[in-house]
Scaffold this active site. Structure first.
Site, PDB file in Angstrom:
ATOM      1  N   SER A 211       0.854  -1.489  -0.158  1.00 16.45           N
ATOM      2  CA  SER A 211      -0.012   0.038   0.106  1.00 16.45           C
ATOM      3  C   SER A 211       0.844   1.127   0.228  1.00 16.45           C
ATOM      4  CB  SER A 211      -1.380   0.025   1.781  1.00 16.45           C
ATOM      5  OG  SER A 211      -1.699   1.064   1.311  1.00 16.45           O
ATOM      6  N   ASN A 212       0.742   2.224   0.452  1.00 14.02           N
ATOM      7  CA  ASN A 212       1.026   3.665   0.326  1.00 14.02           C
ATOM      8  C   ASN A 212       0.808   3.949   1.630  1.00 14.02           C
ATOM      9  OD1 ASN A 212      -1.234   5.490  -0.863  1.00 14.02           O
ATOM     10  ND2 ASN A 212      -0.838   4.401  -2.475  1.00 14.02           N
ATOM     11  N   PRO A 213       1.031   5.510   2.263  1.00 15.10           N
ATOM     12  CA  PRO A 213       0.652   6.288   3.365  1.00 15.10           C
ATOM     13  C   PRO A 213      -0.472   7.289   3.024  1.00 15.10           C
ATOM     14  CG  PRO A 213       2.893   6.590   3.304  1.00 15.10           C
ATOM     15  CD  PRO A 213       2.356   5.908   1.632  1.00 15.10           C
ATOM     16  N   ALA A 278      -4.838   7.455  -4.180  1.00 17.50           N
ATOM     17  CA  ALA A 278      -3.192   6.567  -4.860  1.00 17.50           C
ATOM     18  C   ALA A 278      -3.094   5.365  -4.525  1.00 17.50           C
ATOM     19  CB  ALA A 278      -2.842   7.065  -3.098  1.00 17.50           C
TER      20      ALA A 278
END
Ligand code: CTP
Length: 410
Positions: A211-213, A278
């Site tokens: 995933s990403n933040p 995102a």
């Protein structure tokens, strides 16, 4: 153009224990940029003080003791004419009843009756009183006259031993959101805006994922701003810690594939899409059905690309639909963003700078460059995400108007 609060608000405290929160509401409204004046009923001053209200409002408080000035002025008329919006917080059952009956016995109901342009009630009372048919009939009557309501909400009640119930006054922050909603011009009325937000999670076993933040704040700000401007809003959100915005249809998804399906099924209804999510670009080829045990040595995960949602929407875009994407770049920003705009057939792309400290993932602020197909670049500068969202919506509004004019000319 910033759409941070602008307008004149009279905040009137009715006689309930929630009047303790009225000074906080005044403060929050001033922080949001509104001009405020405070008023309080005689009974409200049993629960809060004139000094607390005056300090929070930054000026004198309209009280019943000073209702009529020696020189002949009448406060209810002055307040009603001054205000763009009157907020009654807290509103009591008795206050609602007097207003619904047109009884101008106290300063608050007199101001309402004197023609306050718009009124937003924030009721607070015991749940039985709220549910009583008399109160509900009064609320209906006021609504029919165009009055608006925020709350009451479910939660712990002020009176000792009363437990929980539907009767708490909404928190000052929520009331400020509703004020903003009521004072925002409805320039997107009649349009449907589809927004994505947050990250996606691509699982390689039931408890581990790529995933990403992304916090989702940018997309949620866009959804709320579009709602306040009168649009019907559908928010397709990846996992975030943010509560569902009121007045917005929220579809929660986890994986890019789910977001793809959710977007495709709703795309036909949309006049505009703001693709702020995102989306993870890769997913593991396989998702193990059970948690993968730890292994010694090097381990590899095979990845395949996720569907490019925006590119697919670009392919399906019909005349009149507006597509806005985001580009997150750490180098050669403008060229790369421009290439994405062309490739995905976008009407506008917002270039972000994730490595700049103040506009990084999770920040309350953002700074974007808005690039259109002609190559024109608009630099927003560092602003709240809400302001950036409003700037994007200004552009969407202009694009929708232009496309509509083109269609009519055909
Ligand atoms: N996007 C999408 N589906 C994906 C990946 C991205 O819809 N699978 C959307 C994003 O929501 C964003 C835009 O495409 O609005 C650009 O995202 P970005 O990650 O910057 O670009 P990519 O096209 O993924 O290109 P790259 O990662 O190579 O920079």
């Amino acid at each position: 153009m910033s759409r941070s609060g602008s307008g004149r608000i009279v905040v009137a405290a009715g006689g309930g224990v929630a009047a303790l929160k009225t000074p906080f509401l005044l403060r929050r409204l001033r922080e949001a940029g509104y001009e405020v004046r405070a008023a309080a009923s005689e009974r409200a001053l049993r629960f809060t003080t004139e000094t607390a209200l005056a300090v929070a409002a930054g000026g004198p408080v309209g009280t019943e003791a000073r209702w009529f000035a020696p020189e002949g002025g009448a406060l209810h008329l002055e307040l009603a004419r001054w205000a763009d919006l009157m907020v009654v917080a807290p509103a009591t059952a008795a206050g609602l009843a007097r207003a619904a009956a047109g009884l101008a016995e106290d300063l608050i109901t007199a101001t309402v009756l004197a023609g306050a342009r718009r009124v937003l009630w924030a009721p607070a009372m015991n749940p039985e009183m709220w549910h009583h048919p008399a109160t509900q009939a009064n609320v209906e009557r006021l609504r029919a006259w165009g009055h608006a309501f925020v709350g009451p909400e479910h939660g712990a009640l002020a009176a000792v031993g009363e437990g929980e119930g539907l009767g708490r006054m909404s928190e000052p922050e929520t009331i400020v959101e509703h004020v903003r909603h009521h004072l925002t011009p409805k320039d997107l009325e009649g349009y449907t805006v589809l927004v994505t937000a947050g990250p996606t999670r691509e699982y390689f076993d039931p408890v581990r994922f790529i995933s990403n933040p992304s916090s989702g704040k940018m997309g949620y700000a866009a959804a709320e701003a579009a709602r306040d401007r009168g649009a019907r809003v559908v928010l397709v959100s990846g996992p975030t810690h943010l509560p569902d915005p009121w007045g917005v249809e929220v579809v929660r998804v986890e994986r890019a594939q789910e977001m793809y399906e959710a977007m495709l099924t709703r795309f036909d209804e949309a006049d505009a899409v703001v693709m702020a999510a995102a989306v993870a670009d890769w997913r593991p080829t396989e998702t193990a059905p059970e948690k993968t045990p730890k292994q010694a040595g090097v381990n590899t995960v095979e990845l395949v690309p996720t569907p490019d949602i925006l590119a697919e929407l670009g392919r399906r875009k019909k005349t009149g639909q507006v597509l806005v994407g985001f580009a997150m770049e750490t180098q050669q920003g403008r060229e790369r963003a421009r290439a994405k705009l062309d490739k995905k057939r976008l009407d506008l792309i917002a270039l972000n700078f994730p490595t700049r400290a103040q506009s990084a993932f999770g920040s309350e602020f953002n700074e974007v460059e808005l690039i259109d197909p002609s190559g024109h670049v608009e630099v927003t500068g560092l602003r709240s995400k809400r302001d950036v969202a409003d700037r994007i919506l200004d552009r969407i509004h202009d694009l929708l108007a232009r496309k509509e004019a083109e269609r009519n000319a055909q």
